[in-house]
Motif scaffolding. Structure first.
Motif: not given
Length: 70
Positions: A2-6, A11-19, A24-26
């Motif tokens: 959860i901490f890593y996903a948060f 940290e990431r800028r592209t849409l795919e990595t944010v999604i 991963i968080m969910i």
């Protein structure tokens, strides 16, 4: 996780990595809740495992059905 996903969301800028980070968080929160439920009621563990195996079997059946005929 959860901490890593948060951290990955910001940290990431592209849409795919944010999604992917949000997914991963969910999933991490869902796994945490399932673990908490099984600690409180141990009978739920085999029920949840059985449900997961049924869903996976249905998924494999559907995927194989459509990939073989294509």
């Amino acid at each position: 996780m959860i901490f890593y996903a948060f951290l990955a969301v910001f940290e990431r800028r592209t849409l795919e990595t944010v999604i992917v980070a949000i997914l991963i968080m969910i999933f991490s929160i869902v796994v945490f809740l399932i673990g908490y439920i099984t600690i409180l009621d141990p009978i739920m563990a085999p029920i949840l495992i059985g449900l997961a195996l049924i869903v996976q079997g249905m998924h494999l059946f559907i995927v194989n059905k459509y990939t073989i005929n294509s």
